[in-house]
Write a protein that holds these residues in place. Structure first.
Motif, PDB file in Angstrom:
ATOM      1  N   LYS A  52      34.955  46.077 -15.238  1.00 50.87           N
ATOM      2  CA  LYS A  52      36.154  45.602 -16.096  1.00 50.87           C
ATOM      3  C   LYS A  52      36.846  44.011 -15.723  1.00 50.87           C
ATOM      4  CE  LYS A  52      35.614  48.470 -18.923  1.00 50.87           C
ATOM      5  NZ  LYS A  52      34.970  49.628 -18.568  1.00 50.87           N
ATOM      6  N   ARG A  53      37.425  43.780 -14.173  1.00 47.86           N
ATOM      7  CA  ARG A  53      38.053  43.146 -13.187  1.00 47.86           C
ATOM      8  C   ARG A  53      37.399  42.251 -12.384  1.00 47.86           C
ATOM      9  NH1 ARG A  53      40.701  47.909 -13.709  1.00 47.86           N
ATOM     10  NH2 ARG A  53      41.224  47.114 -16.207  1.00 47.86           N
ATOM     11  N   ASP A  93      35.891  30.402 -15.647  1.00 42.30           N
ATOM     12  CA  ASP A  93      36.605  31.171 -17.068  1.00 42.30           C
ATOM     13  C   ASP A  93      36.448  30.551 -18.164  1.00 42.30           C
ATOM     14  OD1 ASP A  93      38.913  29.566 -16.496  1.00 42.30           O
ATOM     15  OD2 ASP A  93      40.481  30.479 -15.464  1.00 42.30           O
ATOM     16  N   ILE A 111      43.935  38.969  -9.972  1.00 41.23           N
ATOM     17  CA  ILE A 111      42.920  39.807 -10.716  1.00 41.23           C
ATOM     18  C   ILE A 111      42.562  38.966 -12.162  1.00 41.23           C
ATOM     19  CG2 ILE A 111      42.851  41.294 -12.732  1.00 41.23           C
ATOM     20  CD1 ILE A 111      44.801  43.146 -11.843  1.00 41.23           C
ATOM     21  N   PRO A 140      40.183  39.096 -15.239  1.00 37.57           N
ATOM     22  CA  PRO A 140      39.284  39.832 -16.390  1.00 37.57           C
ATOM     23  C   PRO A 140      37.628  39.217 -16.099  1.00 37.57           C
ATOM     24  CG  PRO A 140      41.309  39.467 -17.629  1.00 37.57           C
ATOM     25  CD  PRO A 140      41.084  38.082 -15.817  1.00 37.57           C
TER      26      PRO A 140
END
Length: 244
Positions: free
Chosen positions: A135-136, A167, A147, A149
């Protein structure tokens, strides 16, 4: 393993049979078909098969004119001298696309793709339902941690000994992980694909896919100026993934 060979060139059929006997000695060749008419006649009755090897251009037309009328009983491994059909074949349960003349090594890679697909299809529903994906990721920001994601990632690339994640804002982050293969196994294969030795791409990163060479394609990404090139052993799997 029961197979059918659709091929109108005797030498090409002989070579294919030799490769098949070498790679899968217990394979049973149920039929050899050389025309669209023969394909339609053979499949006019229900057949129990594991794999179909098929050329595209036959003596009386393209094999697609027959396949589009059939409810195929198994995947098809296409073997052809023409590279312009590579997108079209995946309407017909294609597991790979071999360009003639192909080597035994390339044939073996295609058979491995088929074996992996067959294994995946045989997994019980409970096995896929219970899979848990990452998830991360943790990022180092100086002396602190941040963090990232997984849902925000468009591209993961191995470069100069580190893993870089791009990202959705096209910002690049250094991951604390160092093994791209391990990361690949933790990501949802419905969303992420290992394109080559250094790149894992997200489905949303793809702008378009263009021909690059006989056994590779160029994937234009929204988050990178240069297209990413598929490795020849991953190209057919990419096409299958895109057509899910």
């Amino acid at each position: 393993m029961k197979v059918v060979i659709i091929e109108d060139e005797p030498l090409a059929a002989e070579k294919l049979i030799g490769y098949l006997s070498r790679q899968q000695p217990d394979a049973e060749i149920v039929a050899q078909l050389g025309s669209v008419a023969q394909v339609l006649a053979f499949f006019s009755e229900p057949r129990s098969l594991d794999l179909i090897f098929s050329d595209v251009e036959l003596a009386d037309g393209q094999v697609f004119s027959a396949l589009e009328q059939l409810d195929l009983p198994c995947p098809v491994l296409f073997t052809t001298a023409y590279d312009q059909y590579w997108m079209q074949v995946f309407q017909y349960q294609a597991v790979d696309y071999l360009l003639k003349p192909f080597s035994y090594q390339r044939f073996a890679e295609a058979m491995l793709n088929f074996a992996q697909l067959k294994h995946k299809l045989q997994l019980p529903a409970t096995a896929t339902a219970t899979l848990s994906f990452k998830k991360r990721f943790l990022l180092r920001k100086g002396q602190s941690l941040a963090i990232l994601p997984v849902a925000d990632i468009l591209l993961i690339r191995a470069a100069n000994g580190v893993l870089l994640a791009t990202d959705q804002r096209h910002q690049v982050h250094i991951l604390t992980e160092s093994n791209l293969g391990e990361i690949e196994r933790q990501l949802d294969p419905a969303d992420f694909f290992r394109l080559n030795r250094s790149d894992i791409i997200h489905i949303n990163s793809i702008v378009k896919v263009e021909p690059f060479s006989k056994e590779a394609v160029a994937v234009v990404l929204c988050c990178d100026q240069e297209p990413a090139i598929s490795s020849k052993t991953r190209t057919a799997l990419l096409r299958k993934w895109l057509n899910q």
